[in-house]
Design a protein around this motif. Sequence first.
Motif, short mmCIF file in Angstrom:
data_model
loop_
_atom_site.label_atom_id
_atom_site.label_comp_id
_atom_site.label_asym_id
_atom_site.label_seq_id
_atom_site.Cartn_x
_atom_site.Cartn_y
_atom_site.Cartn_z
N THR A 78 0.89 -1.42 0.11
CA THR A 78 0.06 -0.07 -0.01
C THR A 78 0.84 1.08 -0.15
O THR A 78 1.74 1.46 0.92
CB THR A 78 -0.95 0.02 1.24
OG1 THR A 78 -1.66 -1.17 1.40
CG2 THR A 78 -1.75 1.22 1.03
N LEU A 79 0.70 2.14 -0.99
CA LEU A 79 1.40 3.32 -1.14
C LEU A 79 0.63 4.75 -0.96
O LEU A 79 -0.32 4.66 -1.83
CB LEU A 79 2.31 3.29 -2.48
CG LEU A 79 2.93 4.50 -2.66
CD1 LEU A 79 4.10 4.80 -1.82
CD2 LEU A 79 3.54 4.67 -4.31
N THR A 80 0.91 5.32 -0.18
CA THR A 80 0.39 6.80 0.01
C THR A 80 0.98 7.79 -0.66
O THR A 80 2.00 8.05 -0.16
CB THR A 80 -0.19 6.95 1.38
OG1 THR A 80 -1.02 5.79 1.71
CG2 THR A 80 -1.04 8.37 1.44
N LEU A 156 7.77 3.72 -9.43
CA LEU A 156 7.01 2.64 -9.39
C LEU A 156 7.42 1.45 -9.95
O LEU A 156 6.85 0.41 -9.75
CB LEU A 156 5.65 3.42 -10.24
CG LEU A 156 4.75 4.35 -9.66
CD1 LEU A 156 3.34 4.55 -10.55
CD2 LEU A 156 4.47 4.28 -8.02
N LEU A 162 2.75 -3.87 -5.41
CA LEU A 162 1.74 -2.74 -5.02
C LEU A 162 0.37 -3.17 -5.37
O LEU A 162 0.05 -3.35 -6.45
CB LEU A 162 2.19 -1.46 -5.81
CG LEU A 162 1.18 -0.28 -5.56
CD1 LEU A 162 1.55 0.41 -4.08
CD2 LEU A 162 1.48 1.01 -6.21
N HIS A 164 -2.36 -1.46 -3.56
CA HIS A 164 -3.48 -0.29 -3.17
C HIS A 164 -2.54 0.88 -3.21
O HIS A 164 -1.76 1.31 -2.45
CB HIS A 164 -3.90 -0.75 -1.82
CG HIS A 164 -5.01 0.33 -1.30
ND1 HIS A 164 -5.54 0.33 -0.08
CD2 HIS A 164 -5.46 1.31 -2.20
CE1 HIS A 164 -6.38 1.14 0.03
NE2 HIS A 164 -6.62 1.88 -1.33
N LEU A 165 -3.14 1.93 -4.32
CA LEU A 165 -2.65 3.13 -4.21
C LEU A 165 -3.19 4.35 -3.73
O LEU A 165 -4.72 4.51 -4.04
CB LEU A 165 -2.48 3.57 -5.85
CG LEU A 165 -1.80 4.88 -6.24
CD1 LEU A 165 -0.22 5.32 -5.52
CD2 LEU A 165 -1.70 5.10 -7.66
N LYS A 166 -3.00 5.04 -2.59
CA LYS A 166 -3.76 5.96 -1.92
C LYS A 166 -3.06 7.42 -2.55
O LYS A 166 -1.81 7.54 -2.76
CB LYS A 166 -3.67 5.96 -0.58
CG LYS A 166 -4.20 4.73 -0.12
CD LYS A 166 -4.32 4.67 1.45
CE LYS A 166 -4.87 3.56 2.17
NZ LYS A 166 -4.90 3.44 3.56
N VAL A 194 1.76 5.09 -13.71
CA VAL A 194 0.96 4.02 -13.41
C VAL A 194 0.82 3.16 -14.83
O VAL A 194 0.66 1.99 -14.69
CB VAL A 194 -0.36 4.48 -12.65
CG1 VAL A 194 -1.40 3.16 -12.58
CG2 VAL A 194 0.01 4.66 -11.15
N LEU A 199 2.97 -3.32 -12.55
CA LEU A 199 1.96 -3.48 -11.35
C LEU A 199 0.84 -4.47 -11.59
O LEU A 199 -0.26 -4.35 -11.70
CB LEU A 199 1.40 -1.94 -11.30
CG LEU A 199 2.51 -0.82 -11.15
CD1 LEU A 199 1.46 0.59 -10.90
CD2 LEU A 199 3.31 -0.91 -9.90
N LEU A 202 -1.95 -4.51 -8.70
CA LEU A 202 -2.57 -3.12 -8.31
C LEU A 202 -4.21 -3.36 -8.52
O LEU A 202 -4.65 -3.63 -9.90
CB LEU A 202 -2.21 -1.96 -9.24
CG LEU A 202 -2.69 -0.77 -8.99
CD1 LEU A 202 -2.57 -0.49 -7.53
CD2 LEU A 202 -2.43 0.28 -9.97
N LEU A 205 -7.94 1.60 -5.54
CA LEU A 205 -7.19 3.14 -5.61
C LEU A 205 -8.04 3.94 -4.72
O LEU A 205 -9.49 3.74 -4.74
CB LEU A 205 -7.78 3.68 -7.24
CG LEU A 205 -7.33 5.11 -7.25
CD1 LEU A 205 -5.78 5.49 -7.06
CD2 LEU A 205 -7.89 5.61 -8.77
#
Length: 552
Positions: A78-80, A156, A162, A164-166, A194, A199, A202, A205
């Motif tokens: 998970t990346l914020t 990336l 990855l 979940h992308l926040k 992205v 990815l 993934l 979002l």
Amino acid sequence: MASGSTFLRFWLTERARDTFLSHIPKEELPAFRLACHDFGVRAAPLLFEDTTITFRPSTFTKPARMAALDRIGHHIQTLTFSMPHTPETFLPPLLDPVTGEEITFLYEPYVQSTRDSGTRLSNPIYGSWELTDLLVKQYSPLFHAAANVPTFIRALNALPTLKHLKISCPDQEAGQRYRRSIVDYALISLRIAVERCKLPVLGSLSLVSIHPGAALYLNPTMGFGARPNSIKKWKQIKNLAICMDGIPFSPYPPLDHLKLLHSYLQVFASSLRNFVFRWQGSNGLSPLSLDKELCLQDRSPGMACPQRCHLALRPLKFDKLRHMEVENIVVDASQVSSFITAHRHTIREFNFEDTHLRSGTWDQALAPLTRISGSEKWKEKAEEVMDVPLLLSPVDDEENTVKDRAVDYFSCKPRPLRPSIESFPSSGAFDAIHSSLQADDAERKDAVKKGNAVFAFKLKNKDGHEEGWHIDLKEKGAVGKGEAPEGKKADEVLILGAVTLSLSEEDFGKMVAGKTQAQRLFMAGKLKIKGDVMKATKMEPVLKKAQTKAKL
């Protein structure tokens, strides 16, 4: 550590080791990693699985940081990506140094890698050498870092797992929504990255705090640098959550931002399964029915783009949607009814939270449930229909008649907003604890001093229904309904040191009555603790206050 020691045998047992590591507070994991090499290797996946990056000029350009990202990137799930709006992120007009006149700047993302020095020197990054020179002189390093698309792609590519992308871009003032911002250039670069990276896993979002204009820069079909195949990567997204700065409901809302939002949601129409949307601040129009808003149905040609301004918006139809939740919206009963009807074959659960009807009633809004099921049995258990999430279970319709098919499509099980004491008999303990804390001011202050945390309880009764209560020993020394004190969210409170205990209603009753201990339930797997496990031990003296007062 000797090879025959008890701890070594414990550490080499995978399940025991993983359970032990999962209960170490995340803020203590960095120190834990320093104990020895194996501790560092085992703790790294837990420490870096949820990572936040606050974007700065050197975030993706400093070699040491990129080397570190290469080492830990395969742990990040998970990346914020955080980039708040500040006075420094707004861009001034680009001026001609000789005449002082404003220069029109048409941005075209430069995607080619700058590793090849020959290519970098032969091709200007911003269209022409004159424009590149002006931008370098007049705009800050933060702008050039945000427009450096190859560095985003490089970053990336280091995150193969990855999931979940926040994206968080808070603090934009409503009066600044039409100003050019460095944040928007960063969103363009992030979107292109992205689309260009693999990815493979993934699937989620979250736009956790986003401004309305971001829908343009994140849209792969109409954004800057978009290609015909750009939308393919976004078809992987099955879970979408959006918390957008409010566009106040009024007779004349900003139509461009609403149209951009509608177009952005169309990108996920064929793949989305779970959708959550919330207007932040003032309530706004429902994003699911913008095509039915009269203010957006004006067919008169506009001055800016007469070829397209008169075209009507296409209705939103999510082919695979199973769960939907919207919050803080204004909607017509007819719009709710149309949404339910259009998605009756796939949706299983929907929730209209803090929803205000402009016209019609909730009986009219939910009328399709009665028509489809052939009866009003779905209403029997609902105490407050407006706030009740409805659970829907579609079944295969090929073997049924038309009427039977309508009955079977929805097996509705409304969850009461306020459970009765009969469904959660042990919940009376919370009333007893609250009374005990409020009866003696000195005792309450002592409990707050010793507890110093918010203790949340998630109880599941025999019918499978879950409800939450909390004991606030952080500030007020009070007991309340829900997993967090009023005005706060459970996730926010958890970050500040809360402890969440999940167990069955029956086991909670036994624990309060003194028939079992929390430690015994925890070791048996009947009690799950999220947060600081050591703080959970401070709850037993407080629970004992209920043993003589609660009628269990």
